[in-house]
Design an enzyme around this catalytic site. Structure first.
Site, PDB file in Angstrom:
ATOM      1  N   HIS A 160       4.387  -1.634  -0.083  1.00  0.00           N
ATOM      2  CA  HIS A 160       2.986  -2.209  -0.508  1.00  0.00           C
ATOM      3  C   HIS A 160       2.653  -3.506  -0.015  1.00  0.00           C
ATOM      4  CE1 HIS A 160       1.762   0.966  -3.193  1.00  0.00           C
ATOM      5  NE2 HIS A 160       3.095   1.417  -3.066  1.00  0.00           N
ATOM      6  N   ARG A 210      -1.719  10.758  -1.422  1.00  0.00           N
ATOM      7  CA  ARG A 210      -1.301  10.818  -2.756  1.00  0.00           C
ATOM      8  C   ARG A 210      -1.132   9.398  -3.325  1.00  0.00           C
ATOM      9  NH1 ARG A 210       2.155   7.918  -5.926  1.00  0.00           N
ATOM     10  NH2 ARG A 210       3.672   7.839  -4.171  1.00  0.00           N
ATOM     11  N   ASP A 211      -0.455   8.284  -2.577  1.00  0.00           N
ATOM     12  CA  ASP A 211      -0.228   7.149  -3.180  1.00  0.00           C
ATOM     13  C   ASP A 211      -1.477   6.551  -2.885  1.00  0.00           C
ATOM     14  OD1 ASP A 211       0.785   4.876  -4.516  1.00  0.00           O
ATOM     15  OD2 ASP A 211       2.439   4.419  -2.853  1.00  0.00           O
ATOM     16  N   ASN A 271      -0.735   0.447  -0.036  1.00  0.00           N
ATOM     17  CA  ASN A 271       0.411   0.693   0.774  1.00  0.00           C
ATOM     18  C   ASN A 271       0.297   0.006   2.292  1.00  0.00           C
ATOM     19  OD1 ASN A 271      -0.141   3.518  -0.800  1.00  0.00           O
ATOM     20  ND2 ASN A 271       1.946   3.122  -0.443  1.00  0.00           N
ATOM     21  N   HIS A 295       9.508   2.326   1.524  1.00  0.00           N
ATOM     22  CA  HIS A 295       8.121   2.612   1.032  1.00  0.00           C
ATOM     23  C   HIS A 295       7.624   1.162   0.525  1.00  0.00           C
ATOM     24  CE1 HIS A 295       4.953   4.657  -1.313  1.00  0.00           C
ATOM     25  NE2 HIS A 295       5.151   3.508  -1.908  1.00  0.00           N
ATOM     26  N   CYS A 322      -7.035  -0.644  -5.800  1.00  0.00           N
ATOM     27  CA  CYS A 322      -7.881  -0.156  -6.683  1.00  0.00           C
ATOM     28  C   CYS A 322      -8.927  -1.078  -6.755  1.00  0.00           C
ATOM     29  CB  CYS A 322      -7.322   0.005  -8.171  1.00  0.00           C
ATOM     30  SG  CYS A 322      -8.274   0.403  -9.351  1.00  0.00           S
TER      31      CYS A 322
END
Lengths: 313, 313
Positions: free
Chosen positions: B213, B12-13, B253, B211, B244
């Site tokens: 990054h 997902r992420d 992440n 969570h 990206c």
């Protein structure tokens, strides 16, 4: 006084494995810009055999070109007595020279024999002489315990071995002792444990320093663990230099900008300016012809400067 | 029982910002291999508008293809009530579906309005409904406080704002509350402080999750700080996916392999096998056609496996 002293090692550890020779002028540009950014201790060169490390062949030329600042301490790395003699020679006559002899003791028999032709015990004997020579000639006599967290040949290094090395170097009169995670295999729990043992062994009288590589992504975590364990001198290299383009498994030192970003955002003072360090990164990337590993220089230091994008969670 | 539960969020992420659509089969391959590596909680998809996040357009197809394991908990991310309804629908009839509705509350008015069209207060109201809906339909009702460490528009987020969000979600019956450093701007001192405040506010009855990054290189350091603060559920993505290629400032992440390397070497059990995770990294790199950011997968997990090279310090 800053809470933490950052020792910029980019011009030495950051470059020594680079196959393309960086010009003396560019090395001096890197050193000078980092001094302008606030660095007050700089590892400028390594006194090694130029046949083994061609990138360091201009050590004396770099030292001759250093800014004549009295508020900056220059470190020359010394792997043997010959290295210390070159450090001493760098100061002869009216020359500025280096201020510190950065000696090296390898905490692994196999690694020490392959790298310096010495077992641990031989290294201890050699470093005793090196520290004495340095001290007697007015140099700061400091030593780094290399491969203190792990050895490329022997695996994890027993903490008792590291403590034995540290005790011997303290007894030999080292003014500062560093633990180096040369191959970047340490984790924060190990850092906390090892620096705790070392501090207990040598007491409060000797300054400790930490030297981390980010080979497995834990370098910055290790730096924070060292700081939390009371270590207030940390090595780093601009941009996270220190990898080798032809050896993708050898990653660089922790990045000065990332270390600085973390300390700044934690309210820990260093005397360095992050924006100036990032600007130096961008300049040195043009020298190297490639983007440097540091992520802060790409992302920007503050959340408000982060561009809008397709975020989610 | 493992000391730490790693929630694999790569499918997902890790993928949502990828411009090239990854096939449903490859997403399922990633999920299945990570389950085989020992993962027992997996974020498998996001129930978002496919026009906004084309990579998640196959959410229902991914869920339909999930291994029918009863020992694994599947999470679907829900940004609004429509998302929770899709999570509920995924279980209708005899379908396996997802087990958890992963709700999201943005801790910044500007970011919330731009991303979800909601202020914090509107988000709190919406999430109350979402959590109730999820719970009433047999889903685990959990929520992530997004941008809890910093906002791309407003800068650092006041901890009081995060605590207010957490208190509202605890009152609304959330079974687990996560703090997400969405833009990767947090540092360990902030992690320690913020999780301390949150734990003090909600008491011991609610499970906390973190969570991170790695946008500015501090992600793994933050993970260790969260663990040290008592957080024993951590999100990560295989290979550090989540950057990206067309937006170099948006990093991924924290990497599952790096997190696992650190925990393994610290004697913290997770139930995951690092060698299997690294093998999955190498396979998925062929799917993506590029090397993934994780450094452990390049360097190898143990010092003895490190190749001999031109080391020095």
């Amino acid at each position: 006084m800053a809470d933490v002293t950052i020792v910029e090692v980019g011009a030495r550890d950051g470059l020594q494995n680079e196959p393309e020779i960086v010009s003396t002028a560019d090395k001096l540009g890197l050193i000078t810009r980092m001094i302008d950014a606030g660095v007050r201790r700089v590892e400028v060169a390594s006194f090694v055999n130029p046949k083994r490390v061609p990138q360091m062949a201009d050590a004396e030329a770099v030292i001759a070109g250093l800014p004549d600042r009295r508020d900056v301490s220059y470190i020359g790395l010394c792997l043997n007595k010959r290295g210390v003699l070159r450090a001493i020679e760098s100061r002869e006559g009216n020359k500025r020279g280096v201020d510190e002899a950065g000696c090296v003791l390898v905490a692994s028999n196999t690694f020490g024999e392959r790298n310096q032709g010495q077992t641990i015990d031989q290294g201890i004997a050699e470093n005793r002489e090196m520290l004495r020579l340095a001290r007697e000639n007015g140099l700061v006599a400091q030593v780094t315990i290399s491969a203190a967290f792990g050895c490329p040949f022997e695996g994890y290094v027993p903490p008792e071995t590291v403590v034995r090395c540290v005790e011997a170097m303290a007894e030999a009169g080292a003014e500062e002792i560093a633990l180096a995670d040369t191959i970047g295999v340490g984790v924060p729990a190990q850092v906390t444990d090892l620096f705790g043992r070392v501090r207990a062994a040598v007491g409060d009288g000797i300054r400790l320093r930490a030297h981390f590589h980010n080979t497995r992504g834990t370098g910055i975590a290790n730096a924070w663990a060292a700081y939390a364990a009371g270590v207030n001198v940390l090595d780093s290299s601009l941009g996270g230099l220190g990898g080798c383009p032809f050896a993708p498994k050898a990653a660089g030192n922790i990045s000065t900008e990332e270390l600085l970003f973390m300390l700044d955002a934690s309210g820990v003072s260093t005397g360095l300016d992050l924006a100036a360090a990032i600007a130096t990164n961008h300049w040195f990337a043009t020298v190297m012809g490639r983007t440097l590993p540091s992520m802060v220089a790409k992302a920007g230091p503050r959340p408000g400067e982060y561009p809008a994008a397709n975020y989610c969670v």
